[in-house]
Design an enzyme around this catalytic site. Structure first.
Site, PDB file in Angstrom:
ATOM      1  N   ASP A  34       0.822  -1.222   0.000  1.00 51.97           N
ATOM      2  CA  ASP A  34       0.000   0.000   0.000  1.00 51.97           C
ATOM      3  C   ASP A  34       0.856   1.272   0.000  1.00 51.97           C
ATOM      4  O   ASP A  34       0.340   2.376   0.137  1.00 51.97           O
ATOM      5  CB  ASP A  34      -0.952   0.014   1.203  1.00 51.97           C
ATOM      6  CG  ASP A  34      -0.212  -0.060   2.529  1.00 51.97           C
ATOM      7  OD1 ASP A  34       1.039  -0.036   2.519  1.00 51.97           O
ATOM      8  OD2 ASP A  34      -0.875  -0.144   3.582  1.00 51.97           O
ATOM      9  N   GLY A  35       2.179   1.120  -0.100  1.00 54.14           N
ATOM     10  CA  GLY A  35       3.053   2.284  -0.214  1.00 54.14           C
ATOM     11  C   GLY A  35       3.693   2.724   1.091  1.00 54.14           C
ATOM     12  O   GLY A  35       4.553   3.599   1.094  1.00 54.14           O
ATOM     13  N   GLU A  36       3.285   2.127   2.216  1.00 58.31           N
ATOM     14  CA  GLU A  36       3.865   2.561   3.488  1.00 58.31           C
ATOM     15  C   GLU A  36       5.326   2.138   3.586  1.00 58.31           C
ATOM     16  O   GLU A  36       5.728   1.098   3.067  1.00 58.31           O
ATOM     17  CB  GLU A  36       3.050   1.985   4.659  1.00 58.31           C
ATOM     18  CG  GLU A  36       1.688   2.658   4.777  1.00 58.31           C
ATOM     19  CD  GLU A  36       0.894   2.171   5.983  1.00 58.31           C
ATOM     20  OE1 GLU A  36       1.388   1.297   6.736  1.00 58.31           O
ATOM     21  OE2 GLU A  36      -0.233   2.666   6.154  1.00 58.31           O
ATOM     22  N   LYS A 184      18.194  43.713  -2.394  1.00 60.11           N
ATOM     23  CA  LYS A 184      17.156  42.917  -3.061  1.00 60.11           C
ATOM     24  C   LYS A 184      15.786  43.258  -2.485  1.00 60.11           C
ATOM     25  O   LYS A 184      15.635  43.396  -1.278  1.00 60.11           O
ATOM     26  CB  LYS A 184      17.487  41.442  -2.810  1.00 60.11           C
ATOM     27  CG  LYS A 184      16.492  40.438  -3.335  1.00 60.11           C
ATOM     28  CD  LYS A 184      17.060  39.023  -3.211  1.00 60.11           C
ATOM     29  CE  LYS A 184      16.331  38.189  -2.198  1.00 60.11           C
ATOM     30  NZ  LYS A 184      16.711  36.782  -2.164  1.00 60.11           N
ATOM     31  N   THR A 218      17.820  33.813  -7.823  1.00 64.32           N
ATOM     32  CA  THR A 218      18.618  34.791  -7.070  1.00 64.32           C
ATOM     33  C   THR A 218      20.052  34.837  -7.579  1.00 64.32           C
ATOM     34  O   THR A 218      20.604  35.909  -7.863  1.00 64.32           O
ATOM     35  CB  THR A 218      18.610  34.415  -5.563  1.00 64.32           C
ATOM     36  OG1 THR A 218      17.253  34.400  -5.120  1.00 64.32           O
ATOM     37  CG2 THR A 218      19.418  35.371  -4.730  1.00 64.32           C
TER      38      THR A 218
HETATM   39  C1  R5P Z   1      17.077  33.855   0.402  1.00 63.42           C
HETATM   40  O1  R5P Z   1      16.913  34.536   1.381  1.00 63.42           O
HETATM   41  C2  R5P Z   1      18.053  32.732   0.363  1.00 63.42           C
HETATM   42  O2  R5P Z   1      19.253  33.064   1.007  1.00 63.42           O
HETATM   43  C3  R5P Z   1      18.345  32.339  -1.072  1.00 63.42           C
HETATM   44  O3  R5P Z   1      18.987  33.420  -1.730  1.00 63.42           O
HETATM   45  C4  R5P Z   1      17.109  31.963  -1.821  1.00 63.42           C
HETATM   46  O4  R5P Z   1      16.304  31.093  -1.049  1.00 63.42           O
HETATM   47  C5  R5P Z   1      17.462  31.289  -3.127  1.00 63.42           C
HETATM   48  O5  R5P Z   1      16.291  30.946  -3.793  1.00 63.42           O
HETATM   49  P1  R5P Z   1      16.233  30.840  -5.363  1.00 63.42           P
HETATM   50  O6  R5P Z   1      17.372  29.973  -5.823  1.00 63.42           O
HETATM   51  O7  R5P Z   1      14.897  30.205  -5.635  1.00 63.42           O
HETATM   52  O8  R5P Z   1      16.304  32.206  -5.933  1.00 63.42           O
END
Ligand code: R5P
Length: 285
Positions: A34-36, A184, A218
């Site tokens: 059952d996947g457990e 940012k 990011t």
């Molecule tokens: C943000 O505060 C973290 O330090 C990373 O910069 C972030 O989580 C990276 O996420 P992603 O690769 O999706 O941009």
């Protein structure tokens, strides 16, 4: 010492075992029809010091780690250390809106039922440790990252936001380089905007340092900004590489070298932190 590993942390655990000549215990893992999930540790761990290693990245990882901890505990070992190289679900360590669950509290308290000591690597926020009375140690990747970039003539270490600045500053100090962070602004759940002010990186070899790469958005934006400001070479080093949607290849093509620590295994997890963790456990036994 006996090391017991979840399937997905086997690379990290094998390196821990090789470093210390500790025994890596075989584990039987299977699924019921059952996947457990079914877990059995094949060694006798009675009166032994045991390290149970596993990430908490996915629901399956969490369940496997908790089952392994229980399977170890049921054998009356001398001690249990939980090693969680990538502690997922650590972002939610407080209630932002009424009715929310505190995921990091749930996980750390479940681990604490069994383990006397909890070791993490660059956890999102050590605030999660307030939810347990166990001995918690959070490993910094700073020395390991600096070591892997010693020959790259780095002049500037850059954090993609102020949250990663302490780490960038420490790596910069270890490499005798300057450090800074980018400004940012989050514009949506998955979108961010950067202030593209003139950065003093012209002709420099720059190292971007972050705790985690998820979608890669990011880091890719950061590389773009550094290149448009004239950086000669851009290296990227993160602690945890999740690399959603094939972002690793995209990032790799944009920069001169991409690397992460070995908390999550990938083609880029070349920075070794598993050995540092094992050395610490060995010395503190
Ligand atoms: C943000 O505060 C973290 O330090 C990373 O910069 C972030 O989580 C990276 O996420 P992603 O690769 O999706 O941009």
């Amino acid at each position: 010492m006996y090391i017991v590993s979840s399937q997905r942390s086997s690379d990290f655990s094998s390196k821990m075992s090789a470093r210390s000549m500790s025994h890596l215990s075989p584990v039987e893992k299977k699924r019921f029809p059952d996947g457990e999930l079914y877990i059995r540790i094949l060694d006798n761990l009675q009166d032994q010091d045991v390290a149970v290693v596993g990430n908490t990245r996915s629901e399956e990882d969490i369940l496997e780690l908790l089952f392994l901890l229980n399977a170890a505990k049921e054998q009356n070992p001398k001690s249990i250390t939980a090693v969680v190289p990538f502690f997922g679900y650590a972002r939610q360590h407080m209630i932002y809106r009424r009715g929310e669950a505190i995921s990091s509290k749930v996980i750390i308290q479940a681990i604490s039922q069994v383990a006397e000591r909890i070791i993490t690597v660059d956890i999102h926020d050590t605030a999660s440790f307030i939810f347990t009375d166990r001995n918690c140690i959070n490993f910094s990747p700073v020395e390991a990252i600096a070591k892997s970039h010693r020959k790259d003539s780095i002049s500037m270490v850059v954090a993609p936001d102020d949250g990663a600045f302490e780490k960038a500053k420490a790596v910069g100090k270890a490499l005798s380089a300057d450090s800074m962070y980018l400004v940012k602004t989050r514009t949506g759940p998955t979108t961010v905007e950067y202030d593209r002010e003139n950065l003093n990186v012209k002709g420099m070899n720059v190292l971007v340092v972050d705790d985690i790469i998820s979608t890669g958005g990011t880091v890719m934006k950061t590389i773009e900004i550094l290149k448009s400001n004239g950086a000669a070479k851009v290296f990227v080093a993160a602690t945890h590489g999740i690399f959603l949607n094939g972002s690793a290849e995209k990032i790799r093509k944009m920069c001169d070298r991409l690397s992460t620590t070995d908390t999550i295994v990938s083609d880029y997890s070349t920075i070794n932190i598993s050995m540092d963790v094992m050395d610490y456990i060995g010395e503190s036994k």
